[in-house]
Design a protein around this motif. Structure first.
Motif, short mmCIF file in Angstrom:
data_model
loop_
_atom_site.label_atom_id
_atom_site.label_comp_id
_atom_site.label_asym_id
_atom_site.label_seq_id
_atom_site.Cartn_x
_atom_site.Cartn_y
_atom_site.Cartn_z
N LEU A 72 -59.60 97.80 29.60
CA LEU A 72 -60.05 99.01 30.48
C LEU A 72 -61.35 99.60 30.15
CD1 LEU A 72 -56.62 100.78 30.29
CD2 LEU A 72 -57.46 99.45 32.24
N LEU A 73 -61.54 99.74 28.70
CA LEU A 73 -62.85 100.56 28.27
C LEU A 73 -64.18 99.76 28.27
CD1 LEU A 73 -61.37 102.53 25.57
CD2 LEU A 73 -61.81 103.39 27.57
N SER A 74 -64.12 98.51 28.57
CA SER A 74 -65.18 97.52 28.50
C SER A 74 -65.52 97.04 29.69
CB SER A 74 -65.02 96.32 27.85
OG SER A 74 -63.98 95.70 28.19
N GLY A 75 -66.83 96.74 30.03
CA GLY A 75 -67.60 96.07 31.22
C GLY A 75 -67.62 97.15 32.27
N GLY A 76 -67.60 96.91 33.71
CA GLY A 76 -67.78 97.85 34.55
C GLY A 76 -66.67 98.27 35.38
N LEU A 77 -65.63 98.11 34.43
CA LEU A 77 -64.27 98.45 35.13
C LEU A 77 -63.96 99.62 35.72
CD1 LEU A 77 -61.45 97.33 36.29
CD2 LEU A 77 -60.71 98.12 33.99
N LEU A 78 -64.48 100.84 34.82
CA LEU A 78 -64.42 102.14 35.02
C LEU A 78 -65.29 102.84 36.34
CD1 LEU A 78 -63.84 104.08 31.71
CD2 LEU A 78 -62.09 103.75 33.53
N ILE A 79 -66.48 102.04 36.14
CA ILE A 79 -67.36 102.71 37.26
C ILE A 79 -67.20 102.05 38.77
CG2 ILE A 79 -69.22 100.66 36.70
CD1 ILE A 79 -71.38 102.81 37.41
N ALA A 80 -66.49 100.81 38.48
CA ALA A 80 -66.08 100.19 39.72
C ALA A 80 -65.06 100.95 40.33
CB ALA A 80 -65.99 98.73 39.46
N ALA A 81 -63.94 101.17 39.41
CA ALA A 81 -62.78 101.77 40.17
C ALA A 81 -63.14 103.13 40.71
CB ALA A 81 -61.77 101.85 38.86
N ILE A 82 -63.81 103.89 39.81
CA ILE A 82 -64.09 105.49 40.35
C ILE A 82 -65.37 105.63 41.36
CG2 ILE A 82 -65.03 107.63 39.47
CD1 ILE A 82 -63.92 106.73 36.84
N PHE A 83 -66.19 104.74 41.29
CA PHE A 83 -67.39 105.07 42.20
C PHE A 83 -67.56 104.04 43.29
CE2 PHE A 83 -68.35 107.38 38.38
CZ PHE A 83 -68.78 108.74 38.94
N MET A 84 -66.78 102.68 43.11
CA MET A 84 -67.43 101.60 44.05
C MET A 84 -66.03 101.34 44.79
SD MET A 84 -69.50 99.61 41.39
CE MET A 84 -70.19 98.34 42.34
N ALA A 85 -64.96 101.49 44.28
CA ALA A 85 -63.66 101.23 45.06
C ALA A 85 -63.15 102.34 45.97
CB ALA A 85 -62.46 100.80 44.00
N THR A 86 -63.99 103.36 45.92
CA THR A 86 -63.71 104.60 46.59
C THR A 86 -64.97 104.81 47.75
OG1 THR A 86 -64.93 105.91 44.91
CG2 THR A 86 -62.36 105.74 44.71
N ASP A 87 -65.47 103.81 47.94
CA ASP A 87 -66.61 104.03 48.98
C ASP A 87 -66.01 104.20 50.36
OD1 ASP A 87 -69.28 103.96 50.20
OD2 ASP A 87 -68.81 101.74 50.53
N TYR A 88 -66.56 105.28 50.99
CA TYR A 88 -65.76 105.57 52.16
C TYR A 88 -65.98 104.34 53.26
CZ TYR A 88 -65.01 110.55 50.93
OH TYR A 88 -64.76 111.53 50.36
N ALA A 89 -67.37 103.81 53.26
CA ALA A 89 -67.61 102.83 54.43
C ALA A 89 -66.92 101.60 54.36
CB ALA A 89 -69.21 102.65 54.62
N SER A 90 -66.79 101.05 53.09
CA SER A 90 -66.33 99.60 53.06
C SER A 90 -64.97 99.47 52.36
CB SER A 90 -67.32 98.89 51.93
OG SER A 90 -67.68 99.51 50.80
N THR A 91 -64.18 100.53 52.20
CA THR A 91 -62.85 100.39 51.71
C THR A 91 -61.71 101.03 52.76
OG1 THR A 91 -63.17 102.60 50.53
CG2 THR A 91 -63.63 100.68 49.29
N PRO A 92 -60.52 100.85 52.64
CA PRO A 92 -59.64 101.40 53.59
C PRO A 92 -59.47 103.18 53.44
CG PRO A 92 -58.66 99.50 52.69
CD PRO A 92 -59.95 99.95 51.65
N ASN A 93 -59.16 103.49 54.64
CA ASN A 93 -59.01 105.11 54.63
C ASN A 93 -57.68 105.52 54.56
OD1 ASN A 93 -58.32 104.43 57.11
ND2 ASN A 93 -59.96 105.22 58.19
N THR A 94 -56.55 104.61 54.63
CA THR A 94 -55.29 105.00 54.39
C THR A 94 -54.73 104.78 53.07
OG1 THR A 94 -54.37 102.82 54.85
CG2 THR A 94 -55.03 104.20 56.75
#
Length: 311
Positions: free
Chosen positions: A232-254
């Protein structure tokens, strides 16, 4: 008598526009930016400035050339530049950082219609292209050594690489504070979590995708006998989960769509980390799930009730 005015949706309006949302994201990214400069020195600031400047300039010139409405003021290009910079090593050549920024804005974002029309996360896609084109430079890590130290002098491996090769892995405290090799914005978990809390409090993002993403990685790590906290603490997991998996345009909105998206990202990340040839897989997981977003959105969309019967 007042005139009845009818119009198509949306019927609800909010004072929070794109610029204000992007400003909140920039504020949330700021702790990671400060941490990267403290850990990796002045060149971290240079990489961030180059990526942000190139993204903004690329958007401005492309829209000028195509005679489109200028959208630089919405700050989305600044956010893309910061996230891309955070996914790069501090030693990345400046011209490669600039090229990656141009790809993110023009190829991934503007060629598909601009903000809100891009099917994939610009920063994640640009990082994958750079990994393929410049694999040597993109995987050249250095250990944090302070603001005034020459970055070329101290080489090191990321915790994920160390886990894969059976080498010495940094302590949990070092991983939490960012005292290890890695990309600029992925090392300091504390800074990323602070940014995530800020976005949740400001209601810019919801918990669904990040928790599903991180929870899936944690569960699969436990099942596979891996170091759960280390993963959980290594790699780009946190930045991806918080800032990239929540992108309005490219992720589901429900809500259900976000949960499915997060679980999918977690599963793909684990598959690549544990059984792939590459120790990190978050960027690939984001891109693959971005492609599946229209199908997830269709399957999880709300169904209207007509006459008390679900249609």
């Amino acid at each position: 008598m007042n005139r009845l005015i009818s119009s198509v949706s949306p019927h609800f309006h909010t004072p929070r526009d794109t610029q204000k949302i992007m400003l909140d994201v920039i504020i949330a990214l700021s702790p990671a930016a400060v941490a990267s400069v403290i850990l990796f020195g002045w060149r971290a600031l240079l990489v961030i400035a180059v990526c942000v400047g190139t993204c903004v300039l690329s958007e401005f010139l492309f829209e000028k050339l195509c005679k489109r409405e200028n959208t630089v003021s919405d700050l989305s290009a600044v956010v893309t530049g910061m996230i891309l910079a955070f996914n790069l090593p501090v030693t990345i050549p400046v011209w490669q950082a600039m090229l990656g920024s141009v790809i993110a804005i023009i190829v991934v974002k503007q060629l598909f219609g601009g903000i809100g029309q891009n099917f994939a996360n610009p920063a994640a896609t640009a990082r994958i292209i750079m990994l393929v084109a410049f694999s040597g430079e993109m995987t050249r890590w250095v250990n944090p050594s302070g603001f005034f130290t020459d970055m070329d002098a101290v080489s090191g491996a990321t915790p994920l690489v160390a886990m894969t090769k059976g080498a010495d892995v940094p302590s949990y405290l070092d991983m939490f504070l960012g005292n290890h090799g890695g990309s600029l914005g992925e090392t300091c978990a504390l800074a990323l979590l602070l940014g995530g809390v800020y976005l949740l409090v400001r209601r810019v993002i919801t918990w669904h995708a990040p928790v599903a993403f991180l929870g899936t990685v944690a569960l699969m790590s436990l099942v596979c006998g891996k170091d759960v906290l280390g993963q959980l603490l290594s790699g780009g997991l946190l930045i991806a989960a918080i800032f990239m998996a929540t992108d309005y345009a490219s992720t589901p909105n429900t809500k259900w769509g976000k949960l499915v998206f997060g679980v999918g990202c977690g599963l793909i990340t684990v598959l690549i980390r544990f059984w792939g040839n590459y120790p990190e897989g978050v960027s690939y997981s984001i891109l693959i799930m971005n492609i599946l977003t229209p199908y997830i959105a269709k399957l999880t969309r709300s169904k209207p009730l007509i006459g008390g019967v679900e249609q």
